[in-house]
Design an enzyme around this catalytic site. Structure first.
Site, PDB file in Angstrom:
ATOM      1  N   GLU A  17       0.842  -1.201   0.000  1.00 20.91           N
ATOM      2  CA  GLU A  17       0.000   0.000   0.000  1.00 20.91           C
ATOM      3  C   GLU A  17       0.873   1.245   0.000  1.00 20.91           C
ATOM      4  O   GLU A  17       2.092   1.175   0.066  1.00 20.91           O
ATOM      5  CB  GLU A  17      -0.889   0.003   1.253  1.00 20.91           C
ATOM      6  CG  GLU A  17      -2.387  -0.154   0.978  1.00 20.91           C
ATOM      7  CD  GLU A  17      -3.058   1.160   0.602  1.00 20.91           C
ATOM      8  OE1 GLU A  17      -2.337   2.116   0.224  1.00 20.91           O
ATOM      9  OE2 GLU A  17      -4.301   1.237   0.672  1.00 20.91           O
ATOM     10  N   ARG A 111      -6.236   1.075  13.964  1.00 23.99           N
ATOM     11  CA  ARG A 111      -4.902   1.345  13.440  1.00 23.99           C
ATOM     12  C   ARG A 111      -4.960   2.491  12.449  1.00 23.99           C
ATOM     13  O   ARG A 111      -6.028   2.827  11.910  1.00 23.99           O
ATOM     14  CB  ARG A 111      -4.306   0.108  12.771  1.00 23.99           C
ATOM     15  CG  ARG A 111      -5.034  -0.344  11.499  1.00 23.99           C
ATOM     16  CD  ARG A 111      -4.198  -1.368  10.740  1.00 23.99           C
ATOM     17  NE  ARG A 111      -4.868  -1.938   9.591  1.00 23.99           N
ATOM     18  CZ  ARG A 111      -4.931  -1.378   8.386  1.00 23.99           C
ATOM     19  NH1 ARG A 111      -4.394  -0.171   8.180  1.00 23.99           N
ATOM     20  NH2 ARG A 111      -5.533  -1.999   7.381  1.00 23.99           N
ATOM     21  N   ASN A 113      -4.353   4.149   8.830  1.00 21.42           N
ATOM     22  CA  ASN A 113      -4.505   3.620   7.476  1.00 21.42           C
ATOM     23  C   ASN A 113      -3.873   4.600   6.485  1.00 21.42           C
ATOM     24  O   ASN A 113      -2.745   5.050   6.691  1.00 21.42           O
ATOM     25  CB  ASN A 113      -5.977   3.347   7.175  1.00 21.42           C
ATOM     26  CG  ASN A 113      -6.169   2.422   5.996  1.00 21.42           C
ATOM     27  OD1 ASN A 113      -5.538   1.367   5.939  1.00 21.42           O
ATOM     28  ND2 ASN A 113      -7.026   2.777   5.062  1.00 21.42           N
ATOM     29  N   ASP A 131     -11.501  -4.680  12.657  1.00 24.40           N
ATOM     30  CA  ASP A 131     -12.597  -5.469  12.099  1.00 24.40           C
ATOM     31  C   ASP A 131     -13.554  -4.624  11.272  1.00 24.40           C
ATOM     32  O   ASP A 131     -14.651  -5.067  10.942  1.00 24.40           O
ATOM     33  CB  ASP A 131     -13.361  -6.196  13.202  1.00 24.40           C
ATOM     34  CG  ASP A 131     -14.055  -5.241  14.178  1.00 24.40           C
ATOM     35  OD1 ASP A 131     -13.902  -4.007  14.024  1.00 24.40           O
ATOM     36  OD2 ASP A 131     -14.753  -5.730  15.087  1.00 24.40           O
ATOM     37  N   ASN A 159      -9.674   6.264   3.391  1.00 23.51           N
ATOM     38  CA  ASN A 159      -8.780   5.891   2.299  1.00 23.51           C
ATOM     39  C   ASN A 159      -8.693   7.018   1.275  1.00 23.51           C
ATOM     40  O   ASN A 159      -9.454   7.984   1.298  1.00 23.51           O
ATOM     41  CB  ASN A 159      -9.307   4.628   1.595  1.00 23.51           C
ATOM     42  CG  ASN A 159      -8.501   3.397   1.930  1.00 23.51           C
ATOM     43  OD1 ASN A 159      -7.278   3.471   2.041  1.00 23.51           O
ATOM     44  ND2 ASN A 159      -9.169   2.277   2.100  1.00 23.51           N
ATOM     45  N   ASP A 208     -10.146   2.553  -3.037  1.00 19.73           N
ATOM     46  CA  ASP A 208      -9.061   2.491  -2.061  1.00 19.73           C
ATOM     47  C   ASP A 208      -8.184   3.728  -2.248  1.00 19.73           C
ATOM     48  O   ASP A 208      -8.686   4.843  -2.302  1.00 19.73           O
ATOM     49  CB  ASP A 208      -8.292   1.179  -2.216  1.00 19.73           C
ATOM     50  CG  ASP A 208      -7.627   0.726  -0.930  1.00 19.73           C
ATOM     51  OD1 ASP A 208      -7.050   1.571  -0.230  1.00 19.73           O
ATOM     52  OD2 ASP A 208      -7.664  -0.477  -0.619  1.00 19.73           O
TER      53      ASP A 208
END
Length: 320
Positions: A17, A111, A113, A131, A159, A208
């Site tokens: 990524e 977390r 991203n 999750d 994102n 994304d």
């Protein structure tokens, strides 16, 4: 327009990524999120007649925690959005904490991203629950003095960050919505306003990471579709890049002329049968899309960088 991307030499990552071209050093940075790795690589000649370069891995730093994204710093070294904090990585690979966004203490594991520097060198970074709990994430801005500001909340899976050529629009995707939204962006203050829908990726995949070219087209990695799709400034689909890996995670313009599109993909979560059908899942890919990208400035923790939105888009700027 339909294009096809070719795989690059570095081996597959679990969740590759966050590609970003480091204009100061003239090479590429990217991360492997779940493996906690920060990679650096250089463009090299490819042994075929494709006319495209390949990529050679030159360095890796292991952080020991998930790393969502990394950015070069104007003062040298790197800034990583990793785990639940912002970390500095110096040129020796030593890691120290730079700032703590103080994520909610509600028992939901989260977390960092996707993250990217805005035209003034402030880092925008999103979060998500491990999750993907609905509305458990947010979008933050880290200023060079260590101040962290919440820009957007709630978000489920933040994102896809990118700015228009004049820096006055911000594109952002909350991936489960299957939509890229656009905000008015104040370059001076970093404030966001007037959120509205920009493009919908439909049922075949989710948006994304993304990148913006000098013409204002927005190139969106579509996870699950094996594609990068380019949308004109009015949201019309204009080009499609086919990638032989379904989980396309992000893209960035790279190279001295910023005329290469580097695409990251993931193998994470695929079954053995799916991996057999997608042997290049997790690799980086490259194509030449007939467009040039906007350079991403370094994190402005040193002398103020020249804004990449007011000068030629393919010269190296700043230091790293």
């Amino acid at each position: 327009m339909h294009l096809t991307a070719l795989p690059c030499a570095p081996g597959p990552g679990r969740l590759s990524e966050g590609p970003v071209w480091d204009t100061g050093r003239g090479d590429l940075l990217w991360v492997d999120i779940t493996a906690g790795l920060v990679h650096r690589g250089e463009l090299v000649d490819r042994d075929d007649d494709s006319g495209l370069p390949d990529l050679r891995l030159t360095a890796t730093v292991e952080l020991g925690r998930p790393v969502g994204a990394v950015a070069p710093c104007a003062s040298g070294g790197l800034l990583a959005a990793a785990g639940t904090a912002f970390l500095r990585i110096d040129d020796t690979g030593a890691v120290t904490e730079y700032a703590d966004p103080a994520l909610p203490d509600d028992g939901i594991p989260r977390r960092m991203n996707d993250a990217k520097c805005d035209p003034r060198g402030r880092l925008l970074a999103g979060t998500m629950a491990y999750d993907a709990t609905r509305d458990a994430g947010a979008l933050y801005r880290l200023d060079p003095d260590g101040t962290v500001t919440t820009l957007l909340s709630p978000v489920t899976l933040s994102n896809g960050l990118g700015w228009s050529p004049d820096g006055r629009l911000l594109y952002h995707a909350d991936s489960p919505t299957r939509r890229v939204d656009v905000f008015d962006h104040d370059p001076a203050t970093g404030a966001l306003s007037r959120r509205r829908a920009f493009a919908d990726t439909g049922p075949a995949g989710v948006p994304d990471g993304l990148a913006v070219d000098t013409g204002g087209r927005v190139w969106v990695a579509v996870w699950g579709a094996g594609q990068v799709r380019a949308y004109t400034p009015d949201g019309t689909l204009d080009a499609v890049v086919t990638v032989p890996a379904s989980q396309v995670s992000s893209c960035a313009f790279a190279g001295p002329e910023l005329d290469l599109l580097v695409i990251t993909t993931a193998a994470d979560g695929l079954t053995a049968r799916q991996l057999a059908a997608e042997p290049d899942a997790g690799r980086l890919f490259v194509c030449r899309p007939g467009a040039r990208g906007l350079p991403v400035p370094p994190f402005a923790d040193g002398p103020a960088p020249v804004s990449p939105y007011s000068t030629s888009p393919h010269r190296a700027r700043g230091s790293a």
